[in-house]
Design an enzyme around this catalytic site. Structure first.
Site: not given
Length: 296
Positions: A209, A53, A211
């Site tokens: 989560p 990241y 989406g």
């Protein structure tokens, strides 16, 4: 904040996916730290990161270092916070996501992550994605060695199928504690993996989560983009409850399984505060049925 179990540990029912704080479009450091601190203030005790990241082409670990600074500068108690990180992916200058699952790479990556996080042992270390060019059992074998050596305390998997979960469980036993796959109202193809996690006693950590849920707040279904009208029930319930569709979505996910612990991303304090509130939003049976029917 309600809690759930992960590898014998008690963690918040909603975690923080810290990726947006370090990749493209990331906030400045002041706002990033404030976002993590807001999560901790709200009772979030599960922080998810990865060595990959960071901005394309830059050094690994930006997000891990950021979380370490956030914890070090937080004014409250962080003794119950579990930081989970992942290894096995890279971000070259072209912005792609590479996969490297060799034991040598994973062991070196885990040690580097441990140092960046400033801990004696990583609380939970996850294989970020299986490498098609490396036998899966060799990658999982590296996790076993890291566990045996004490570099990590618990192990997890990400972006895996049911056969890979079974294979890793056979190798790691009860030291395998979690699976992190994509799962949301819009993407439900990891339902078999979720149900297997229930049977094996593993935590299921859905990434992305939210989406399918538009970022518009309390707008009616008629104002939603075409691609999100399918999930208009989430907006309707949100409007009836006076909360955001995102909070309703996360509360609905929590009804899907006691094994499920969503880790929504956030880049602003107000966003994670809203997400954390989902742990206390109890949906009625009729509401859950309406949302279930929308998300099939």
């Amino acid at each position: 904040m309600h809690h759930r179990t992960l590898g014998g540990l008690t963690v918040s029912a909603v975690g923080l996916g810290a990726m947006p704080l370090s990749i493209e479009g990331r906030p400045d450091e002041e706002r990033a730290l404030a976002t993590v601190h807001a999560a901790l203030d709200a009772g979030v005790t599960l922080l998810d990161t990865a060595d990959s990241y960071h901005l394309p082409g830059q050094d690994p670990g930006h997000n891990e270092l950021l979380l370490a600074r956030a914890l070090a500068t937080y004014g409250g108690d962080t003794g119950d916070v579990l930081v989970t990180t992942k290894g096995g992916r890279g971000r070259p200058a072209d912005g792609s996501w590479t996969v490297t699952g060799s034991p040598r790479h994973l062991k070196a990556a885990a040690e580097a992550s441990r140092k960046r996080l400033g801990v004696e042992a990583i609380g939970l270390y996850q294989l970020h994605k299986p490498d098609p060019d490396v036998p899966f059992e060799e990658s999982v074998g590296a996790l076993r060695e890291l566990l045996d050596e004490g570099t990590v305390r618990l192990a997890g998997l990400s972006n895996v199928d049911t056969e890979q979960i079974r294979q890793a469980h056979a190798i790691l036993g009860d030291r395998l504690v979690s699976v992190q796959n994509r799962y949301s109202p819009e993407v439900r193809d990891s339902e078999p993996e979720l149900r297997l996690c229930e049977r094996l006693g593993l935590a299921f950590l859905p990434w992305s989560p939210l989406g399918g849920i538009s970022r518009s707040s309390l707008d009616g279904p008629s104002r939603l983009a075409d691609g999100t009208r399918r999930f208009a029930a989430f907006h309707t319930v949100a409007r009836e409850r006076g909360v955001s569709p995102q909070r309703v979505c996360l509360a609905w996910l929590l009804t899907r399984s006691r094994a499920l612990i969503p880790i929504p991303g956030a880049s602003r304090p107000e966003t994670i505060r809203d997400s954390a509130g989902a742990a206390d939003l109890v949906l009625g049976e009729e509401e859950v049925a309406r949302l279930d029917a929308t998300a099939v």
